[in-house]
Design an enzyme around this catalytic site. Structure first.
Site, PDB file in Angstrom:
ATOM      1  N   VAL A 145       0.644  -1.374  -0.129  1.00 39.55           N
ATOM      2  CA  VAL A 145      -0.261   0.144  -0.097  1.00 39.55           C
ATOM      3  C   VAL A 145       0.713   1.019  -0.036  1.00 39.55           C
ATOM      4  O   VAL A 145       1.835   1.303   0.747  1.00 39.55           O
ATOM      5  CB  VAL A 145      -0.858  -0.274   1.255  1.00 39.55           C
ATOM      6  CG1 VAL A 145      -2.034   1.361   1.360  1.00 39.55           C
ATOM      7  CG2 VAL A 145      -1.768  -1.611   1.507  1.00 39.55           C
ATOM      8  N   CYS A 146       0.787   2.395  -1.164  1.00 47.35           N
ATOM      9  CA  CYS A 146       1.653   3.137  -1.669  1.00 47.35           C
ATOM     10  C   CYS A 146       1.798   4.274   0.091  1.00 47.35           C
ATOM     11  O   CYS A 146       2.804   4.615   1.015  1.00 47.35           O
ATOM     12  CB  CYS A 146       1.081   3.664  -2.993  1.00 47.35           C
ATOM     13  SG  CYS A 146       2.421   5.431  -2.593  1.00 47.35           S
TER      14      CYS A 146
END
Length: 271
Positions: A145-146
């Site tokens: 998840v960025c």
């Protein structure tokens, strides 16, 4: 009097995920061919969209049934990095020659130069963000998840990540694009990923608010795409010390983009 360098500017509004990524790649190609100047583009997404990094492994991390359930679009980027949920945001991309005198050879230092425009854009919104300087250990700890973890020279406020960027260099051109969220739907975001258990998912989602924050939360004010566009248009001009000249795409160029979107970026090819 010293004349500022003129870059092109294009606002393509809200488009499908496949068209957005095809257009970024097309800008890279056109600049490489000398058809357009260095160019900044602003855009949005016609539906919530999950973009994954060019090399990101997705089979064990992305829940495609949840993507369908949330009516999300899915696309793989030309650039690296982790997955990003694009929804209520302003997205930017820029293309510039690798040999441009202002562009460092190092990826990290190029981020520093190009994200000055983002820093100034936040200032125009009354948000005094800072550059992230992560330590080596936190960089090793990868996440799918960025927005869970800032990279070098991404923007943070009170230690929380507020924007995400990715970069690639091809055909002598640097392409950088990034997400500037007004709000983040944490429930949808964490539904799109696979976790060992519901308990782990809930724990991750609960801790996310300590790691990321968006413009509306910071300011206690609801922003729009047009409000961000105005602030960051000025921000990039100030931060990069350039003059932006708006232009529009010809019909033939749009046809080229749509053909690339169909051939390379449609979801049935990418899964």
């Amino acid at each position: 009097m010293f004349e500022k360098e003129e870059w092109g500017f294009i606002d393509t509004g809200h488009l499908d995920a496949s068209v957005n990524m095809a257009l970024d790649e097309s800008l890279l190609n056109w600049h490489s061919n000398g058809e357009i100047p260095p160019t900044l583009r602003f855009y949005g997404w016609s539906a919530p969209s999950l973009s994954v990094g060019h090399f990101q492994k997705i089979e064990k991390t992305i829940d495609f049934s949840a993507i369908e359930r949330h009516s999300c679009q899915f696309v793989r980027r030309l650039t690296g990095g982790s997955a990003v949920l694009h929804d209520d945001e302003l997205t930017y991309s820029l293309v510039v020659s690798e040999n441009h005198p202002s562009i460092p050879k190092s990826v990290r230092e190029a981020y520093y130069i190009l994200t000055k425009g983002i820093l100034e854009g936040y200032k125009n919104l009354g948000i005094h963000a800072e550059y992230a300087y992560p330590d080596k250990e936190s960089l090793k700890d990868r996440t799918a998840v960025c927005f869970e973890k800032p990279a070098y020279y991404e923007m943070i406020i009170d230690g929380k990540k507020i924007s995400g960027n990715a970069q690639t260099r091809k055909k002598g051109v640097l392409l950088q694009h990034g997400s500037i969220p007004m709000s983040i739907d944490e429930n949808m975001l964490f539904d799109l990923f696979l976790f060992p258990s519901e308990k782990v998912k809930n724990r991750k989602r609960a801790s996310f608010s300590k790691k990321a924050i968006a413009i509306n939360q910071i300011t206690n004010k609801k922003h729009t795409y047009d409000m961000l566009k105005e602030s960051f248009f000025k921000g990039f001009q100030t931060g990069l010390d350039i003059k932006l000249k708006p232009f529009t795409l010809s019909e033939s160029k749009w046809e080229e983009v749509l053909q690339l979107a169909k051939e390379k970026y449609t979801a049935d090819i990418l899964t």
